[in-house]
Design an enzyme around this catalytic site. Structure first.
Site, short mmCIF file in Angstrom:
data_model
loop_
_atom_site.label_atom_id
_atom_site.label_comp_id
_atom_site.label_asym_id
_atom_site.label_seq_id
_atom_site.Cartn_x
_atom_site.Cartn_y
_atom_site.Cartn_z
N ASP A 9 0.87 -1.18 0.00
CA ASP A 9 0.00 0.00 0.00
C ASP A 9 0.91 1.23 0.00
O ASP A 9 2.14 1.11 -0.14
CB ASP A 9 -1.02 -0.03 1.16
CG ASP A 9 -0.39 0.25 2.52
OD1 ASP A 9 0.86 0.34 2.61
OD2 ASP A 9 -1.14 0.36 3.50
N HIS A 10 0.30 2.41 0.18
CA HIS A 10 1.10 3.65 0.15
C HIS A 10 2.18 3.64 1.23
O HIS A 10 3.26 4.19 1.04
CB HIS A 10 0.18 4.87 0.31
CG HIS A 10 -0.69 4.78 1.53
ND1 HIS A 10 -1.76 3.92 1.63
CD2 HIS A 10 -0.64 5.45 2.72
CE1 HIS A 10 -2.33 4.05 2.81
NE2 HIS A 10 -1.67 4.97 3.49
N CYS A 66 3.31 -2.97 3.97
CA CYS A 66 2.50 -1.81 4.33
C CYS A 66 3.26 -1.03 5.39
O CYS A 66 4.48 -1.19 5.52
CB CYS A 66 1.09 -2.23 4.77
SG CYS A 66 1.00 -3.26 6.24
N THR A 68 3.11 -1.20 8.71
CA THR A 68 3.55 -2.06 9.81
C THR A 68 3.76 -3.51 9.41
O THR A 68 4.35 -4.28 10.17
CB THR A 68 2.49 -2.07 10.92
OG1 THR A 68 1.25 -2.53 10.35
CG2 THR A 68 2.28 -0.68 11.51
N HIS A 99 9.58 -23.98 9.82
CA HIS A 99 8.57 -24.71 10.61
C HIS A 99 7.14 -24.46 10.14
O HIS A 99 6.28 -25.33 10.30
CB HIS A 99 8.66 -24.31 12.09
CG HIS A 99 9.84 -24.92 12.78
ND1 HIS A 99 9.99 -24.94 14.15
CD2 HIS A 99 10.95 -25.56 12.29
CE1 HIS A 99 11.12 -25.56 14.48
NE2 HIS A 99 11.73 -25.92 13.36
N ASN A 100 6.86 -23.28 9.61
CA ASN A 100 5.47 -22.93 9.28
C ASN A 100 5.18 -22.91 7.79
O ASN A 100 4.03 -22.69 7.39
CB ASN A 100 5.10 -21.56 9.87
CG ASN A 100 5.52 -21.42 11.32
OD1 ASN A 100 6.37 -20.59 11.65
ND2 ASN A 100 4.97 -22.24 12.18
N ARG A 110 7.45 1.25 8.07
CA ARG A 110 7.60 2.20 9.18
C ARG A 110 8.21 1.54 10.41
O ARG A 110 8.42 2.21 11.43
CB ARG A 110 6.23 2.81 9.51
CG ARG A 110 5.65 3.61 8.35
CD ARG A 110 4.20 4.02 8.60
NE ARG A 110 3.67 4.67 7.41
CZ ARG A 110 2.38 4.76 7.12
NH1 ARG A 110 1.48 4.25 7.95
NH2 ARG A 110 1.96 5.35 6.02
N HIS A 134 6.47 -30.94 11.18
CA HIS A 134 5.93 -29.61 10.89
C HIS A 134 4.87 -29.66 9.80
O HIS A 134 3.94 -28.85 9.80
CB HIS A 134 7.06 -28.66 10.50
CG HIS A 134 8.12 -28.57 11.55
ND1 HIS A 134 7.87 -28.11 12.82
CD2 HIS A 134 9.43 -28.93 11.53
CE1 HIS A 134 8.97 -28.17 13.54
NE2 HIS A 134 9.93 -28.68 12.78
C1 RB5 Z 1 -1.72 2.96 6.43
O1 RB5 Z 1 -1.72 4.17 7.09
C2 RB5 Z 1 -1.42 1.84 7.41
O2 RB5 Z 1 -2.49 1.63 8.26
C3 RB5 Z 1 -1.08 0.57 6.66
O3 RB5 Z 1 0.01 0.79 5.82
C4 RB5 Z 1 -0.70 -0.64 7.50
O4 RB5 Z 1 0.29 -0.32 8.43
C5 RB5 Z 1 -1.80 -1.39 8.09
O5 RB5 Z 1 -1.63 -2.41 8.77
#
Ligand code: RB5
Length: 145
Positions: A9-10, A66, A68, A99-100, A110, A134
């Site tokens: 995503d962005h 993304c 996180t 294992h998974n 971020r 496994h």
């Molecule tokens: C976008 O702001 C953020 O929520 C997304 O990139 C992600 O971290 C969601 O889990």
């Protein structure tokens, strides 16, 4: 060389481009399903689109990025046969394959710096599933138990 599918995503756009550059240099064939800018978009759409391609057998492995890495894995894991893991360290990356038998790696731009993210990707891609006990446990994930 292995082919891979990658999406973001962005919040993961910049890291995605760095990872694509790194993997292309190593000879991987990459399908990039977007997003293609930092304009805000909805991670579940990208996560499910990529996860369905893996579920249907078009690819064995994929990478989702993304902010996180968390929303991507939650959404991707709704699709049958998907074992998506968010990794911010190399040990988790290795164990998620060994294992998974994880088939999607999720990263957070971020959370994880570029160099560490690239190490995580390399270790995740080069670690084989160990099978054996496994395999039985991985099979249980899809069963109604
Ligand atoms: C976008 O702001 C953020 O929520 C997304 O990139 C992600 O971290 C969601 O889990």
């Amino acid at each position: 060389m292995e082919k891979l599918i990658i999406g973001c995503d962005h919040g993961g756009f910049a890291l995605k481009n760095k990872i694509i550059g790194h993997l292309k240099n190593k000879g991987y064939e990459i399908e990039d399903i977007g997003t293609y800018s930092t304009e805000s978009c909805d991670y579940p759409e990208i996560a499910k689109k990529l996860a369905k391609k893996i579920s249907e057998g078009a690819y064995e492995k994929g990478i989702l990025i993304c902010g996180t890495g968390l929303g991507m894995s939650i959404a991707a894991n709704k699709i049958k046969g998907i074992r998506a893991v968010t990794c911010a360290d190399t040990c988790s990356a290795r164990m998620s394959r060994a294992h998974n038998n994880a088939n999607i790696l999720c990263l957070g731009e971020r959370i994880t710096g570029e160099y560490l993210a690239i190490d995580i990707v390399d270790i995740w891609l080069s670690t084989d599933f160990e099978g054996g006990r496994h395999q039985r446990r991985v099979d249980m994930i899809e069963k109604d138990i």
